[in-house]
Motif scaffolding. Structure first.
Motif, short mmCIF file in Angstrom:
data_model
loop_
_atom_site.label_atom_id
_atom_site.label_comp_id
_atom_site.label_asym_id
_atom_site.label_seq_id
_atom_site.Cartn_x
_atom_site.Cartn_y
_atom_site.Cartn_z
N ARG A 70 1.07 -0.90 -0.21
CA ARG A 70 0.01 -0.04 0.02
C ARG A 70 0.26 1.38 0.09
O ARG A 70 0.43 1.85 -0.62
N GLU A 71 2.03 1.37 0.96
CA GLU A 71 2.68 2.82 1.01
C GLU A 71 3.64 2.73 -0.81
O GLU A 71 3.50 3.49 -1.13
N ALA A 72 4.32 1.38 -1.26
CA ALA A 72 4.52 1.38 -2.48
C ALA A 72 3.64 2.06 -3.42
O ALA A 72 4.09 2.74 -4.22
N ASN A 73 2.30 2.06 -3.19
CA ASN A 73 0.94 2.26 -4.60
C ASN A 73 0.68 3.32 -4.55
O ASN A 73 1.07 4.23 -5.23
N ASN A 74 0.85 3.69 -2.94
CA ASN A 74 0.39 5.21 -2.27
C ASN A 74 2.16 6.90 -3.22
O ASN A 74 1.52 7.00 -3.43
N ARG A 75 3.18 6.17 -3.09
CA ARG A 75 3.94 6.86 -3.43
C ARG A 75 4.14 6.93 -4.78
O ARG A 75 4.92 7.31 -5.72
N LEU A 76 3.13 5.37 -5.91
CA LEU A 76 3.80 5.31 -7.26
C LEU A 76 2.40 6.60 -7.41
O LEU A 76 2.82 7.49 -8.59
N GLN A 77 1.52 6.61 -7.00
CA GLN A 77 0.59 7.29 -7.53
C GLN A 77 0.76 8.60 -7.14
O GLN A 77 0.61 10.10 -8.05
N ASN A 78 1.28 9.17 -6.00
CA ASN A 78 1.98 10.60 -6.12
C ASN A 78 2.90 11.01 -7.29
O ASN A 78 3.10 12.21 -7.40
N ALA A 79 3.66 10.03 -6.73
CA ALA A 79 5.01 10.38 -8.39
C ALA A 79 4.45 10.13 -9.14
O ALA A 79 4.44 11.23 -10.62
N TRP A 80 3.11 9.74 -9.04
CA TRP A 80 2.70 9.58 -10.79
C TRP A 80 1.64 10.40 -11.65
O TRP A 80 1.69 11.45 -12.40
N ASP A 81 1.42 11.19 -10.32
CA ASP A 81 0.38 12.33 -10.88
C ASP A 81 1.15 13.75 -10.51
O ASP A 81 0.90 14.86 -11.58
N ALA A 82 2.30 13.80 -10.01
CA ALA A 82 3.61 14.95 -10.19
C ALA A 82 3.80 14.88 -11.60
O ALA A 82 3.96 15.90 -12.43
N MET A 83 3.84 13.59 -12.21
CA MET A 83 4.72 13.57 -13.27
C MET A 83 3.69 13.79 -14.34
O MET A 83 3.66 15.32 -15.20
N THR A 84 2.94 13.20 -14.34
CA THR A 84 1.61 14.08 -15.04
C THR A 84 0.80 15.09 -15.31
O THR A 84 0.54 15.95 -16.09
N GLU A 85 0.96 16.51 -13.58
CA GLU A 85 0.61 17.70 -13.89
C GLU A 85 1.19 18.44 -14.07
O GLU A 85 1.28 19.20 -14.73
N GLN A 86 2.95 17.63 -14.28
CA GLN A 86 4.20 19.02 -14.58
C GLN A 86 4.21 19.05 -16.43
O GLN A 86 4.22 19.70 -17.09
N LYS A 87 3.74 17.54 -16.91
CA LYS A 87 3.67 17.49 -18.34
C LYS A 87 2.29 18.19 -19.25
O LYS A 87 2.59 18.75 -19.84
N THR A 88 1.48 18.48 -18.08
CA THR A 88 -0.20 18.93 -18.34
C THR A 88 -0.06 20.52 -18.01
O THR A 88 -0.72 21.18 -18.58
N GLY A 89 1.01 20.89 -16.97
CA GLY A 89 0.41 22.25 -16.41
C GLY A 89 1.96 23.07 -17.45
O GLY A 89 1.59 23.97 -17.26
#
Length: 89
Positions: A70-89
């Protein structure tokens, strides 16, 4: 009547969703996972290791193993969100 889904099956589904999502993203962008930000790659590696540990378990999966996943999944989600926000932002 809803059927109870075992925890192991839920974790497997979460893992496979990420696996397919990352593969699709890399295919669409004609790149490999190594080209993704290190936070995404590290979280994926940790999640993959946690899943393999769960998959190789005999009997019930310990809370410690589920928490690691669960902790790895949460970190992956957060890292993914940061990556995709940076790409679209």
């Amino acid at each position: 009547m809803t059927r109870h889904i075992p925890e192991h099956a839920k974790i497997q589904r979460e893992f496979q969703d990420w696996e397919f999502g990352l593969t699709g993203y890399c295919t669409d962008n004609k790149t490999g996972i190594e080209a993704l930000p290190s936070a995404v790659v590290q979280a994926w590696d940790d999640m993959n290791a946690a899943w393999n540990d769960i998959k190789d378990s005999q009997g019930n999966v310990s809370e410690e193993k589920r928490q690691r996943f669960r902790e790895a999944n949460n970190r992956l989600q957060n890292a993914w969100d940061a990556m995709t926000e940076q790409k679209t932002g």
